[in-house]
Scaffold this active site. Structure first.
Site, PDB file in Angstrom:
ATOM      1  N   TYR A   1      -6.610 107.137 -16.259  1.00  0.00           N
ATOM      2  CA  TYR A   1      -7.730 106.283 -15.834  1.00  0.00           C
ATOM      3  C   TYR A   1      -8.473 106.940 -14.674  1.00  0.00           C
ATOM      4  O   TYR A   1      -9.711 106.995 -14.656  1.00  0.00           O
ATOM      5  CB  TYR A   1      -7.207 104.910 -15.425  1.00  0.00           C
TER       6      TYR A   1
ATOM      7  N   SER B   1     -15.088 104.059 -10.350  1.00  0.00           N
ATOM      8  CA  SER B   1     -14.110 103.151  -9.746  1.00  0.00           C
ATOM      9  C   SER B   1     -13.430 103.856  -8.589  1.00  0.00           C
ATOM     10  O   SER B   1     -13.353 105.095  -8.553  1.00  0.00           O
ATOM     11  CB  SER B   1     -13.054 102.748 -10.786  1.00  0.00           C
TER      12      SER B   1
END
Length: 320
Positions: free
Chosen positions: A183, A158
């Protein structure tokens, strides 16, 4: 940094869909494993691959939900897999290997984002454990089935990797927890996994890529409260998208991982970070969250992460 990180002029872009990148590609006779293949961009990935002729195995933490979501989709089978439980990973891999079927494509699409502090296994931080360690163990256990000479592994990273490199001094966040940096670390780990897997697997004709699918409104956002969505400028206070052009739809979000898994344009390449259906450029110095950061393509950090992952999971298909 990987100096091959430069666009190749694929002819596709951020608006391309999974169907677009599969035009003219026949996947008949190929078998794909797609984690998370029953929700969000994973669901669109499964549908696109089956329309091109592939048979797709979807390992799912909630098999009943997966079967319901995939009802009516031909060429799909569902099995049970919890990426946060290494025994579950082992069980799925052993069942699959026992059938003696070769794998052409693995797309590690499942994941969690910005969840409250959660511990799994022996106290591992959940985002790192599920997004990275579970997939690391899965691919290593499935290695005997990967079709040598042609298989590809796609690790779904990502643009969130810009938020954090690997925190080598406290990977599992034992000294305070930041859900977004956790994350970011997990997504950096996804990218580094592809770097080192490709280095190890290239001699067998197996290649690996990491991808940024784009920003898509999917169930992945389940842990992001409404006030944060407004604060980030994604939505207004009435719940409407502020800038619809910033977001991809699920069909567009699935495109880069499908392109990575199947495109003949990537023949002879590997270990690269991709976005918008092309090879990503190095991240700009101005801090804008596009392209790929040095820390996500560093081969030394990739090797170090592989060694740590092998130690933590007890699995390493390439051990001497």
């Amino acid at each position: 940094m990987n100096t091959a990180q430069h666009r190749i002029g694929s002819g596709f872009d951020a608006t391309s869909t999974a169907a677009d990148v599969l035009k003219g590609i026949d996947l008949s006779g190929k078998l794909a494993i797609v984690t998370g293949g029953y929700s969000g961009i994973g669901l669109e990935t499964t549908r696109a691959l089956t329309r091109a002729g592939a048979h797709v195995v979807v390992p799912a933490r909630r098999p009943a939900d997966a079967r319901e979501a995939l009802n009516g989709t031909p060429g799909v089978e569902v099995d049970e897999l919890d990426l946060g439980d290494l025994e579950s990973v082992r069980g799925f891999a052993e069942r699959f290997l026992a059938a003696g079927r070769p794998v052409d494509l693995i797309i590690d699409s499942a994941g969690i984002m910005a969840c409250p502090e959660t511990r799994v296994g022996p106290g591992w931080e959940a985002q790192f454990a599920i997004n990275h360690l579970g997939h690391y163990a899965l691919v290593n256990r499935l290695w005997p089935a990967l079709e040598q000479g042609r298989a590809r592994v796609v690790s779904v990273s990502s643009g969130g990797h810009h938020m954090s490199g690997i925190r080598w001094d406290d990977i599992h966040w034992t000294r305070g927890y930041d859900k977004w940096q956790a994350y970011g670390q997990a997504k950096t780990a996804n990218a580094l996994f592809a770097v080192h897997l490709d280095k190890l697997a290239e001699e067998f004709g197996v290649r690996a890529f990491a991808v940024h699918p784009g920003v898509i409104i999917t169930p992945l956002l389940r842990h992001v409260p409404e006030e944060e969505r407004v604060e980030f400028g994604w939505f207004d206070e009435d719940g409407n998208l502020r800038n619809p052009d910033f977001f991809k739809n699920p069909q567009q979000g699935a495109a880069t991982q499908v392109w990575a898994a199947t495109s003949p344009q990537l023949a002879g390449l590997g270990g690269l970070y991709l976005e918008d259906c092309d090879v990503a450029e190095p991240a700009p110095a101005d801090g804008e969250m596009r392209g790929v950061k040095d820390w996500a393509t560093d081969p030394e950090q990739a090797a170090r992460l592989w060694e740590l992952s092998a130690e933590l999971t007890g699995v390493n298909a390439f051990a001497a």
